[in-house]
Write a protein that holds these residues in place. Structure first.
Motif, PDB file in Angstrom:
ATOM      1  N   SER A  61       0.860  -1.186   0.000  1.00 30.30           N
ATOM      2  CA  SER A  61       0.000   0.000   0.000  1.00 30.30           C
ATOM      3  C   SER A  61       0.892   1.231   0.000  1.00 30.30           C
ATOM      4  CB  SER A  61      -0.888   0.032   1.237  1.00 30.30           C
ATOM      5  OG  SER A  61      -1.709  -1.103   1.307  1.00 30.30           O
ATOM      6  N   LEU A  62       0.500   2.223  -0.780  1.00 34.06           N
ATOM      7  CA  LEU A  62       1.227   3.496  -0.841  1.00 34.06           C
ATOM      8  C   LEU A  62       0.243   4.627  -0.619  1.00 34.06           C
ATOM      9  CD1 LEU A  62       3.421   2.885  -4.020  1.00 34.06           C
ATOM     10  CD2 LEU A  62       4.145   2.743  -1.642  1.00 34.06           C
ATOM     11  N   GLY A  63       0.692   5.692   0.033  1.00 34.94           N
ATOM     12  CA  GLY A  63      -0.231   6.785   0.270  1.00 34.94           C
ATOM     13  C   GLY A  63       0.426   8.072   0.695  1.00 34.94           C
ATOM     14  N   LEU A  64      -0.435   9.027   1.006  1.00 31.44           N
ATOM     15  CA  LEU A  64      -0.044  10.376   1.396  1.00 31.44           C
ATOM     16  C   LEU A  64      -0.741  10.748   2.692  1.00 31.44           C
ATOM     17  CD1 LEU A  64      -0.564  12.082  -2.069  1.00 31.44           C
ATOM     18  CD2 LEU A  64       1.605  11.341  -1.073  1.00 31.44           C
ATOM     19  N   GLY A  65      -0.093  11.606   3.470  1.00 33.89           N
ATOM     20  CA  GLY A  65      -0.704  12.087   4.698  1.00 33.89           C
ATOM     21  C   GLY A  65      -0.392  13.553   4.921  1.00 33.89           C
ATOM     22  N   LEU A  66      -1.221  14.206   5.688  1.00 35.70           N
ATOM     23  CA  LEU A  66      -1.012  15.590   6.117  1.00 35.70           C
ATOM     24  C   LEU A  66      -0.929  15.594   7.635  1.00 35.70           C
ATOM     25  CD1 LEU A  66      -3.588  17.420   3.826  1.00 35.70           C
ATOM     26  CD2 LEU A  66      -1.103  17.331   3.547  1.00 35.70           C
ATOM     27  N   ASN A  67      -0.193  16.541   8.193  1.00 33.16           N
ATOM     28  CA  ASN A  67      -0.014  16.597   9.643  1.00 33.16           C
ATOM     29  C   ASN A  67      -0.174  18.025  10.145  1.00 33.16           C
ATOM     30  OD1 ASN A  67       1.022  13.826   9.718  1.00 33.16           O
ATOM     31  ND2 ASN A  67       2.786  14.698   8.684  1.00 33.16           N
ATOM     32  N   TYR A  68      -0.835  18.164  11.288  1.00 36.77           N
ATOM     33  CA  TYR A  68      -0.874  19.447  11.981  1.00 36.77           C
ATOM     34  C   TYR A  68      -0.916  19.167  13.477  1.00 36.77           C
ATOM     35  CZ  TYR A  68      -2.168  23.856  13.999  1.00 36.77           C
ATOM     36  OH  TYR A  68      -2.163  24.989  14.771  1.00 36.77           O
ATOM     37  N   LEU A  69      -0.104  19.914  14.235  1.00 34.99           N
ATOM     38  CA  LEU A  69      -0.085  19.782  15.682  1.00 34.99           C
ATOM     39  C   LEU A  69       0.089  21.163  16.296  1.00 34.99           C
ATOM     40  CD1 LEU A  69       1.211  17.319  18.057  1.00 34.99           C
ATOM     41  CD2 LEU A  69       2.501  19.444  18.094  1.00 34.99           C
ATOM     42  N   HIS A  70      -0.705  21.459  17.304  1.00 32.94           N
ATOM     43  CA  HIS A  70      -0.563  22.697  18.074  1.00 32.94           C
ATOM     44  C   HIS A  70      -0.390  22.300  19.531  1.00 32.94           C
ATOM     45  CE1 HIS A  70      -1.159  26.686  19.725  1.00 32.94           C
ATOM     46  NE2 HIS A  70      -1.985  26.119  20.581  1.00 32.94           N
ATOM     47  N   ASN A  71       0.603  22.915  20.186  1.00 35.37           N
ATOM     48  CA  ASN A  71       0.831  22.664  21.599  1.00 35.37           C
ATOM     49  C   ASN A  71       1.132  23.992  22.266  1.00 35.37           C
ATOM     50  OD1 ASN A  71       2.899  22.123  23.957  1.00 35.37           O
ATOM     51  ND2 ASN A  71       1.616  20.319  23.738  1.00 35.37           N
ATOM     52  N   SER A  72       0.516  24.225  23.420  1.00 40.38           N
ATOM     53  CA  SER A  72       0.811  25.437  24.183  1.00 40.38           C
ATOM     54  C   SER A  72       0.833  25.113  25.671  1.00 40.38           C
ATOM     55  CB  SER A  72      -0.215  26.537  23.893  1.00 40.38           C
ATOM     56  OG  SER A  72      -1.503  26.128  24.275  1.00 40.38           O
ATOM     57  N   ARG A  73       1.759  25.778  26.351  1.00 40.62           N
ATOM     58  CA  ARG A  73       1.911  25.577  27.797  1.00 40.62           C
ATOM     59  C   ARG A  73       2.666  26.768  28.381  1.00 40.62           C
ATOM     60  NH1 ARG A  73       4.816  20.612  31.048  1.00 40.62           N
ATOM     61  NH2 ARG A  73       4.368  21.460  33.090  1.00 40.62           N
ATOM     62  N   SER A  74       2.097  27.391  29.375  1.00 40.04           N
ATOM     63  CA  SER A  74       2.744  28.486  30.123  1.00 40.04           C
ATOM     64  C   SER A  74       3.343  29.562  29.221  1.00 40.04           C
ATOM     65  CB  SER A  74       3.844  27.917  31.032  1.00 40.04           C
ATOM     66  OG  SER A  74       3.329  26.954  31.903  1.00 40.04           O
ATOM     67  N   GLY A  75       2.609  30.001  28.223  1.00 37.52           N
ATOM     68  CA  GLY A  75       3.083  31.056  27.342  1.00 37.52           C
ATOM     69  C   GLY A  75       3.982  30.574  26.218  1.00 37.52           C
ATOM     70  N   ASN A  76       4.399  29.320  26.241  1.00 35.44           N
ATOM     71  CA  ASN A  76       5.185  28.731  25.158  1.00 35.44           C
ATOM     72  C   ASN A  76       4.235  28.012  24.213  1.00 35.44           C
ATOM     73  OD1 ASN A  76       7.578  29.546  26.442  1.00 35.44           O
ATOM     74  ND2 ASN A  76       7.626  27.674  27.658  1.00 35.44           N
ATOM     75  N   SER A  77       4.559  28.027  22.914  1.00 39.49           N
ATOM     76  CA  SER A  77       3.660  27.379  21.962  1.00 39.49           C
ATOM     77  C   SER A  77       4.438  26.842  20.769  1.00 39.49           C
ATOM     78  CB  SER A  77       2.582  28.357  21.481  1.00 39.49           C
ATOM     79  OG  SER A  77       3.183  29.412  20.754  1.00 39.49           O
ATOM     80  N   ALA A  78       3.802  25.908  20.076  1.00 36.35           N
ATOM     81  CA  ALA A  78       4.386  25.348  18.857  1.00 36.35           C
ATOM     82  C   ALA A  78       3.268  24.992  17.895  1.00 36.35           C
ATOM     83  CB  ALA A  78       5.219  24.111  19.174  1.00 36.35           C
ATOM     84  N   ASN A  79       3.493  25.297  16.637  1.00 39.15           N
ATOM     85  CA  ASN A  79       2.615  24.863  15.556  1.00 39.15           C
ATOM     86  C   ASN A  79       3.488  24.078  14.583  1.00 39.15           C
ATOM     87  OD1 ASN A  79      -0.122  26.047  15.963  1.00 39.15           O
ATOM     88  ND2 ASN A  79       1.116  27.896  16.123  1.00 39.15           N
TER      89      ASN A  79
END
Length: 163
Positions: A61-79
Motif C-alpha cells: 500500500s502506498l499513500g499520502l498524509g497531512l499533519n498538523y499539531l498545536h501545543n501550548s503551555r505556560s506562554g510557550n507554543s508550537a505549531n
C-alpha cells in the motif's frame, strides 16, 4: 517544496494509470484514515493527521498524509505542519505489517519569548500487528535528532485505522 508537490502529483497520476490497467476501479482500492489527538490540562495539544492509501494486490500500500499539531503551555507554543509519504507491506499469511513513512515537518515555536522556525525530515521504519483495517505497533525514526525533533524519542507507538 515544488519538488515535493511534483513528486506527489506524479505519484497520484501513476496510481491512477495503474488502476486503469485492471478491472477494478481506482477508488475501490483507496482507503482513508489518520489520527486525531486532543489533550487539555497544564498544556493544550491538538493534533490531526488525515491520510489516504492505495492498496495494490501484492500486499503493498502506498499513500499520502497531512499533519498538523498545536501545543501550548505556560506562554510557550508550537505549531507543526507537514506532509508524509506512506508505504505498507502486509506479509502474506500473517498479521504482520511493515511500514515506512517519510515525513517533512515545518515547526514554528515560541519558547521564553524566542521564536524559532525550522523544518526537519523524519524517516520512520515500523513493525505492527494488523487485524482487518487496524494496526498497532512501533516505529523508529532513523533521522532522529534530539535537538530538532518535537518528539522525546526516536521510537514511538503507532495505531492506524483505515476504512
Amino acid at each position: 517544496m515544488k519538488r515535493v508537490l511534483l513528486f506527489i502529483s506524479l505519484l497520484l497520476v501513476s496510481l491512477n494509470l495503474l488502476s486503469q490497467e485492471t478491472e477494478t476501479k481506482f477508488w475501490d482500492n483507496v482507503r482513508f484514515g489518520g489520527g486525531l489527538g486532543l489533550g487539555f490540562g497544564t498544556s493544550t495539544t491538538i493534533a490531526i493527521s488525515p491520510s489516504a492509501i492505495y492498496d495494490f494486490e501484492n500486499g503493498v500500500s502506498l499513500g499520502l498524509g497531512l499533519n498538523y499539531l498545536h501545543n501550548s503551555r505556560s506562554g510557550n507554543s508550537a505549531n507543526v505542519y507537514g506532509g508524509s509519504l506512506i508505504s505498507f507491506y502486509n506479509i502474506p499469511s500473517t498479521n504482520i505489517q511493515l511500514s515506512s513513512e517519510f515525513e517533512q515537518l515545518f515547526v514554528n515555536r515560541k519558547i521564553n519569548n524566542v521564536t524559532d522556525n525550522y523544518n526537519y525530515p523524519a524517516l520512520y521504519l515500523g513493525l505492527a500487528y494488523r487485524q482487518g483495517w487496524a494496526s498497532i505497533g512501533i516505529r523508529y525514526d532513523v533521522l532522529y535528532k534530539n535537538s530538532r525533533s518535537i518528539y522525546a524519542s526516536a521510537i514511538s507507538p503507532v495505531i492506524r485505522v483505515f476504512f
